[in-house]
Design an enzyme around this catalytic site. Structure first.
Site, PDB file in Angstrom:
ATOM      1  N   SER A  19       0.828  -1.216   0.000  1.00 10.69           N
ATOM      2  CA  SER A  19       0.000   0.000   0.000  1.00 10.69           C
ATOM      3  C   SER A  19       0.858   1.261   0.000  1.00 10.69           C
ATOM      4  O   SER A  19       0.479   2.272  -0.597  1.00 10.69           O
ATOM      5  CB  SER A  19      -0.979   0.007   1.178  1.00 10.69           C
ATOM      6  N   ASN A  20       2.015   1.213   0.634  1.00 10.52           N
ATOM      7  CA  ASN A  20       2.912   2.382   0.577  1.00 10.52           C
ATOM      8  C   ASN A  20       3.455   2.568  -0.837  1.00 10.52           C
ATOM      9  O   ASN A  20       3.544   3.693  -1.328  1.00 10.52           O
ATOM     10  CB  ASN A  20       4.066   2.228   1.575  1.00 10.52           C
ATOM     11  N   LEU A  98      18.859  -6.398   5.246  1.00 13.20           N
ATOM     12  CA  LEU A  98      19.942  -6.310   4.257  1.00 13.20           C
ATOM     13  C   LEU A  98      21.287  -6.230   4.978  1.00 13.20           C
ATOM     14  O   LEU A  98      21.407  -5.588   6.027  1.00 13.20           O
ATOM     15  CB  LEU A  98      19.717  -5.089   3.366  1.00 13.20           C
ATOM     16  N   ASN A 112      13.699   3.834   4.320  1.00 15.45           N
ATOM     17  CA  ASN A 112      12.762   2.848   4.877  1.00 15.45           C
ATOM     18  C   ASN A 112      11.659   3.579   5.609  1.00 15.45           C
ATOM     19  O   ASN A 112      11.844   4.706   6.076  1.00 15.45           O
ATOM     20  CB  ASN A 112      13.491   1.919   5.852  1.00 15.45           C
ATOM     21  N   HIS A 114       9.070   2.804   8.841  1.00 13.04           N
ATOM     22  CA  HIS A 114       8.913   1.871   9.953  1.00 13.04           C
ATOM     23  C   HIS A 114       7.693   2.284  10.772  1.00 13.04           C
ATOM     24  O   HIS A 114       7.531   3.469  11.076  1.00 13.04           O
ATOM     25  CB  HIS A 114      10.181   1.892  10.825  1.00 13.04           C
ATOM     26  N   THR A 146      20.733   2.531   7.333  1.00 12.47           N
ATOM     27  CA  THR A 146      22.140   2.277   7.636  1.00 12.47           C
ATOM     28  C   THR A 146      22.238   0.807   8.059  1.00 12.47           C
ATOM     29  O   THR A 146      21.195   0.156   8.248  1.00 12.47           O
ATOM     30  CB  THR A 146      22.638   3.205   8.760  1.00 12.47           C
ATOM     31  N   GLU A 148      22.688  -0.726  10.769  1.00  9.60           N
ATOM     32  CA  GLU A 148      21.981  -1.134  11.990  1.00  9.60           C
ATOM     33  C   GLU A 148      20.471  -1.046  11.763  1.00  9.60           C
ATOM     34  O   GLU A 148      19.957   0.006  11.335  1.00  9.60           O
ATOM     35  CB  GLU A 148      22.386  -0.236  13.165  1.00  9.60           C
ATOM     36  N   LEU A 149      19.775  -2.120  12.066  1.00  6.38           N
ATOM     37  CA  LEU A 149      18.345  -2.224  11.752  1.00  6.38           C
ATOM     38  C   LEU A 149      17.517  -1.107  12.392  1.00  6.38           C
ATOM     39  O   LEU A 149      17.585  -0.896  13.612  1.00  6.38           O
ATOM     40  CB  LEU A 149      17.821  -3.589  12.224  1.00  6.38           C
ATOM     41  N   GLU A 179       1.308   6.809   7.008  1.00  5.30           N
ATOM     42  CA  GLU A 179       2.457   6.414   6.180  1.00  5.30           C
ATOM     43  C   GLU A 179       2.254   6.837   4.731  1.00  5.30           C
ATOM     44  O   GLU A 179       3.195   7.283   4.064  1.00  5.30           O
ATOM     45  CB  GLU A 179       2.658   4.896   6.240  1.00  5.30           C
TER      46      GLU A 179
HETATM   47  C1  GRF Z   1       4.166  -0.658   6.777  1.00  4.50           C
HETATM   48  O1  GRF Z   1       3.489  -0.566   8.008  1.00  4.50           O
HETATM   49  C2  GRF Z   1       5.588  -0.191   6.923  1.00  4.50           C
HETATM   50  O2  GRF Z   1       5.775   0.761   7.930  1.00  4.50           O
HETATM   51  C3  GRF Z   1       6.304  -1.468   7.306  1.00  4.50           C
HETATM   52  O3  GRF Z   1       5.659  -2.472   6.596  1.00  4.50           O
HETATM   53  C4  GRF Z   1       4.318  -2.096   6.318  1.00  4.50           C
HETATM   54  C5  GRF Z   1       4.125  -2.243   4.855  1.00  4.50           C
HETATM   55  O4  GRF Z   1       2.781  -2.077   4.473  1.00  4.50           O
HETATM   56  N1  GRF Z   1       7.719  -1.357   7.022  1.00  4.50           N
HETATM   57  P1  GRF Z   1       2.390  -2.059   2.941  1.00  4.50           P
HETATM   58  O5  GRF Z   1       2.902  -3.340   2.321  1.00  4.50           O
HETATM   59  O6  GRF Z   1       3.023  -0.851   2.324  1.00  4.50           O
HETATM   60  O7  GRF Z   1       0.892  -1.993   2.917  1.00  4.50           O
END
Ligand code: GRF
Length: 226
Positions: A19-20, A98, A112, A114, A146, A148-149, A179
């Site tokens: 979805s992002n 990674l 990324n 999160h 970076t 570190e996760l 997001e």
């Molecule tokens: C999101 O909540 C993002 O923060 C995390 O994974 C999820 C991905 O959701 N890293 P989508 O696949 O973009 O719907």
């Protein structure tokens, strides 16, 4: 989907729903941000997001990570990214850690998102952990990757107030909506040359970003700084 040919070439890496990725692709296609999705890459061929990307006419590729050594997977991923000519890579629900060997040469070009207000709740199950802790505030963070996760320099955080009695599913849906605003916004700022990384420091319009950009759930459209 179409976007200007001069826009910043972007690759989006997914493992799931995507979805992002769709929110980013839509912002590009509508010309709201100066980027264009040159490749959507999934690490599994059953990722629903890869079907959705194909349906939009985006260039897609599956680089399967199952059953092969990590080094081999990352070499294939690197080759795919090189072939795509992407100048920025957005991890969007990409469920693989990674290695430093992959990340280090790409620092500053790898993002990324999160689902927590980092540095709170690195790793998985962030909504459950925020609810279990009784947090009154929760959200999502966009950061440079970076080695570190979930610890790279923060660019932007979307914030919301946790409602009383909120379920994990409800909270997750609200965070997702945030997001979908902040990730395209940050990519747009990078594409416009307004945000960049030097060393460990994020710069906005040439000045150190001392605290990450803040976007509230109740605020205006995308929360981009003027
Ligand atoms: C999101 O909540 C993002 O923060 C995390 O994974 C999820 C991905 O959701 N890293 P989508 O696949 O973009 O719907």
């Amino acid at each position: 989907m179409t976007a200007s040919k001069t826009a910043l070439p972007l690759a989006v890496l997914i493992s799931g729903r995507g979805s992002n990725m769709l929110a980013i692709a839509q912002a590009c296609a509508q010309g709201r941000i100066g980027a264009r999705v040159v490749r959507v890459i999934a690490d599994r061929d059953d990722a629903p997001g890869i079907q959705a990307a194909r349906a939009l006419g985006l260039a897609t590729q599956v680089v399967s990570g199952s059953g092969i050594p990590k080094a081999q997977f990352e070499a294939q991923l690197a080759q795919t990214l090189d072939e795509s000519a992407a100048e920025l890579v957005a991890l969007a629900g990409f469920m693989r850690i990674l290695s430093p060997g992959f990340v280090e040469p790409r620092v500053g070009r790898l993002l990324n998102i999160h689902p927590s207000l980092l540095p709170r709740y690195r790793g998985l199950d962030t909504h459950r952990r925020a609810l279990a802790a009784g947090d009154s505030e929760h959200g999502a963070s966009v950061h440079y990757v970076t080695p570190e996760l979930d610890a790279g320099p923060l660019i932007c955080q979307g914030r919301l107030s946790v409602a009383a009695g909120q379920t994990e599913a409800e909270l997750s849906a609200r965070v997702h909506r945030l997001e979908h605003r902040i990730y395209p916004m940050v990519i747009g700022l990078i594409a416009a040359g307004r945000v960049r990384l030097t060393g460990a420091q994020v710069l906005l319009d040439g000045s150190a970003l001392v605290t990450p950009l803040q976007v509230s759930e109740t605020g205006d459209a995308d929360g981009a700084p003027t």
